[in-house]
Design a protein around this motif. Structure first.
Motif, PDB file in Angstrom:
ATOM      1  N   HIS A 322      23.763  45.829   7.194  1.00  0.00           N
ATOM      2  CA  HIS A 322      22.197  46.090   6.937  1.00  0.00           C
ATOM      3  C   HIS A 322      22.061  47.480   7.416  1.00  0.00           C
ATOM      4  CE1 HIS A 322      20.599  42.175   5.372  1.00  0.00           C
ATOM      5  NE2 HIS A 322      21.319  41.317   6.349  1.00  0.00           N
ATOM      6  N   VAL A 324      19.056  51.086   7.069  1.00  0.00           N
ATOM      7  CA  VAL A 324      17.285  51.290   6.925  1.00  0.00           C
ATOM      8  C   VAL A 324      17.597  52.357   5.695  1.00  0.00           C
ATOM      9  CG1 VAL A 324      15.577  52.189   8.194  1.00  0.00           C
ATOM     10  CG2 VAL A 324      17.020  50.691   9.270  1.00  0.00           C
ATOM     11  N   LYS A 327      11.433  54.300   2.963  1.00  0.00           N
ATOM     12  CA  LYS A 327      10.462  53.658   3.659  1.00  0.00           C
ATOM     13  C   LYS A 327      10.527  52.892   4.731  1.00  0.00           C
ATOM     14  CE  LYS A 327       7.173  55.919   1.056  1.00  0.00           C
ATOM     15  NZ  LYS A 327       6.128  56.702   1.520  1.00  0.00           N
ATOM     16  N   ASN A 329      12.828  50.380   4.530  1.00  0.00           N
ATOM     17  CA  ASN A 329      13.082  49.072   4.167  1.00  0.00           C
ATOM     18  C   ASN A 329      14.668  48.811   4.252  1.00  0.00           C
ATOM     19  OD1 ASN A 329      10.532  48.533   3.033  1.00  0.00           O
ATOM     20  ND2 ASN A 329      11.227  49.759   1.021  1.00  0.00           N
ATOM     21  N   HIS A 330      14.895  47.563   4.823  1.00  0.00           N
ATOM     22  CA  HIS A 330      16.536  47.244   4.960  1.00  0.00           C
ATOM     23  C   HIS A 330      17.258  46.836   3.506  1.00  0.00           C
ATOM     24  CE1 HIS A 330      15.370  46.043   9.524  1.00  0.00           C
ATOM     25  NE2 HIS A 330      15.079  47.203   8.991  1.00  0.00           N
ATOM     26  N   GLN A 395      19.227  51.921  -4.376  1.00  0.00           N
ATOM     27  CA  GLN A 395      18.843  51.648  -2.936  1.00  0.00           C
ATOM     28  C   GLN A 395      19.353  53.042  -2.291  1.00  0.00           C
ATOM     29  OE1 GLN A 395      21.637  48.270  -2.505  1.00  0.00           O
ATOM     30  NE2 GLN A 395      19.860  46.942  -2.604  1.00  0.00           N
ATOM     31  N   TYR A 427      13.228  59.097   6.415  1.00  0.00           N
ATOM     32  CA  TYR A 427      13.196  57.673   5.824  1.00  0.00           C
ATOM     33  C   TYR A 427      12.190  57.755   4.534  1.00  0.00           C
ATOM     34  CZ  TYR A 427      15.539  56.794   9.822  1.00  0.00           C
ATOM     35  OH  TYR A 427      16.340  56.704  11.141  1.00  0.00           O
TER      36      TYR A 427
END
Length: 484
Positions: A322, A324, A327, A329-330, A395, A427
């Protein structure tokens, strides 16, 4: 580097004035003139080549020979680029948007010039259009390669770096010095600490010290500490020395700026941030097409790597973790497994050996958890290739800040970390497989430097920069300069 002291000069002094007839003009920085001349010759060659090719493949005009108009064409084009500032002292002379606009203006001027120079001669529309495209490709490509060569020359030959003097409070001087060390353009010759020198009463003495070093520019690092800036500016310019003010106290965006006058007050206006709207869509389109083509091309390599991992040690072929992303989000990042199966549990036992300054990121050069095949994959960054699937899923991007594990993300935002709030900006863009840090300082494990290059990328983004980083990534990977 020299730290000027009060007793450095104990004799009368006079400030040189370049307007005086008895003062011989001299090249203070020969490399500046050499660089401008080299660019002038390079652009002239590229312009001539592009027009010759366009004349060969375009529709010919009966009775018109390009050779008859070569001089006005080159003169008009080079004159336009010169007027646009492409042969000045700015180190970023590869401003491609401005270059394209300048070449369009040059083409218009070429038409007007040729009309008056040879009223009966007209270049065909196809030759004209092809020449415009080739002018941009050849000049832009030439300047891109020229920039790469220039940086390498400066790295190994400090004589081509501009010697400068820093003036300010010690804290501000140290801050600016750290920033300039990341650039290969300047060499800090000496500093003038305002805790030692009184600019108000010792201005002429300070100027004499600066002139004796034969530097090209003076950087003011503590603007608030100098109350007679206009006098300093005037006397430096009279001595043939440029002055820059570095706004260390302001958190300014690292974007191209222009000076705008409001009445008699100069203001600085910054361009908008780049990765928004249509630019974001263009970046996604480039990522999607490029990653799909790369996956097709390297599919046999991916299969071989998967077999080697499966045979070398027990455990899955892929490693999912996982991270980051945009924004905050993972998402699950895909990598080829390079460590033993229980590597995450073993990390807690190795935290004390973390080599990253500040502890924000976790990185050990000789990590005992890495398998033999894993070390090879990391040396050549082959373990990162499955992230192309993350790019296709939207992603990640091919180029951007590296996505942090949740542990590193949480540590980076702790109030105790310097610039923690600024780090939130990383991010606001898609994370990347590679980035500026990977090509600028992959062996450097200082987290501040990593975040610094992330911010530079975000503020200076362009598709051209993405292509440049991808090409440089190939180089540093093949030379095994650290690991991504």
């Amino acid at each position: 580097m020299t730290d000027f002291k009060k007793n450095d000069l104990n004799h009368p002094w006079q400030t040189e004035d370049i307007r005086a007839t008895n003062v011989p003009r001299r090249w203070r920085i020969p490399s500046i003139g050499l660089k401008s001349l080299s660019l002038l010759l390079l652009d002239t060659t590229m312009l001539f080549t592009s027009w010759v090719i366009a004349d060969r493949i375009g529709t010919p005009t009966v009775g018109v020979h390009l050779a008859d108009s070569t001089i006005p064409i080159l003169a008009a084009s080079i004159g336009t680029l010169t007027a646009s500032g492409f042969y000045g002292t700015d180190d970023k002379l590869r401003r491609f948007a401005k270059l394209f606009k300048s070449l369009i203006v040059a083409q218009i001027i070429v038409l007007i010039t040729v009309f008056f120079y040879q009223p009966g001669a007209w270049v065909s529309r196809s030759v004209f259009s092809i020449a415009l495209v080739l002018n941009f490709i050849f000049i832009g490509g030439g300047r891109f390669l020229f920039d790469l060569v220039t940086v390498e020359i400066r790295k190994h030959n400090p004589i081509f770096q501009q010697s400068i003097v820093l003036i300010g409070d010690r804290v501000d001087i140290d801050r600016v010095r750290k920033l300039l060390q990341r650039s290969q353009q300047f060499k800090i010759d000496s500093i003038i600490d305002l805790a030692v020198w009184d600019i108000h009463s010792q201005l002429d003495r300070v100027l004499m010290q600066i002139r004796s070093r034969q530097v090209s520019e003076v950087f003011i690092c503590s603007q608030h500490s100098i109350d007679n800036q206009i006098i300093l500016f005037w006397k430096l310019k009279a001595a043939g020395i440029h002055l820059r003010i570095v706004p260390t106290e302001l958190q300014l965006p690292q974007r191209s700026a222009e000076i705008k006058m409001i009445e008699e007050i100069p203001t600085v206006r910054f361009k908008s941030l780049p990765i928004f709207g249509i630019n974001f869509q263009l970046k996604r389109l480039f990522d999607t097409i490029a990653s799909l083509l790369i996956l097709i091309a390297i599919s046999p390599l991916l299969l071989v790597v998967a077999i080697l991992i499966k045979k070398s040690s027990p455990g899955p072929i892929f490693y999912r973790q996982h991270r980051v992303g945009l924004k905050g989000n993972h998402f699950q990042v895909w990598k080829f497994r390079t460590m033993v199966a229980n590597a995450s549990q073993l990390q807690q036992q190795l935290e004390a050996q973390n080599e990253v300054k500040g502890g924000v990121l976790f990185k050990i050069k000789h990590d005992p958890r890495i398998t033999k095949i894993g070390k090879f994959l990391r040396d050549y960054s082959l373990d990162e290739l499955p992230q192309l699937f993350n790019v296709l899923q939207g992603q990640m991007s091919l180029v951007g800040p590296r996505p942090l594990p949740i542990r590193d993300y949480e540590l980076s935002l702790q109030p105790s970390q310097q610039f923690a709030q600024n780090r939130l900006l990383r991010y606001e863009v898609l994370p990347g497989i590679t980035g500026l840090w990977q090509v600028k300082g992959r062996a450097n494990v200082d987290s501040d430097d990593i975040f610094y290059w992330d911010m530079v990328y975000i503020m200076q983004w362009s598709l051209t920069l993405d292509v440049k980083i991808l090409l440089q990534t190939i180089k540093v990977v093949l030379l095994k300069e650290g690991s991504c």
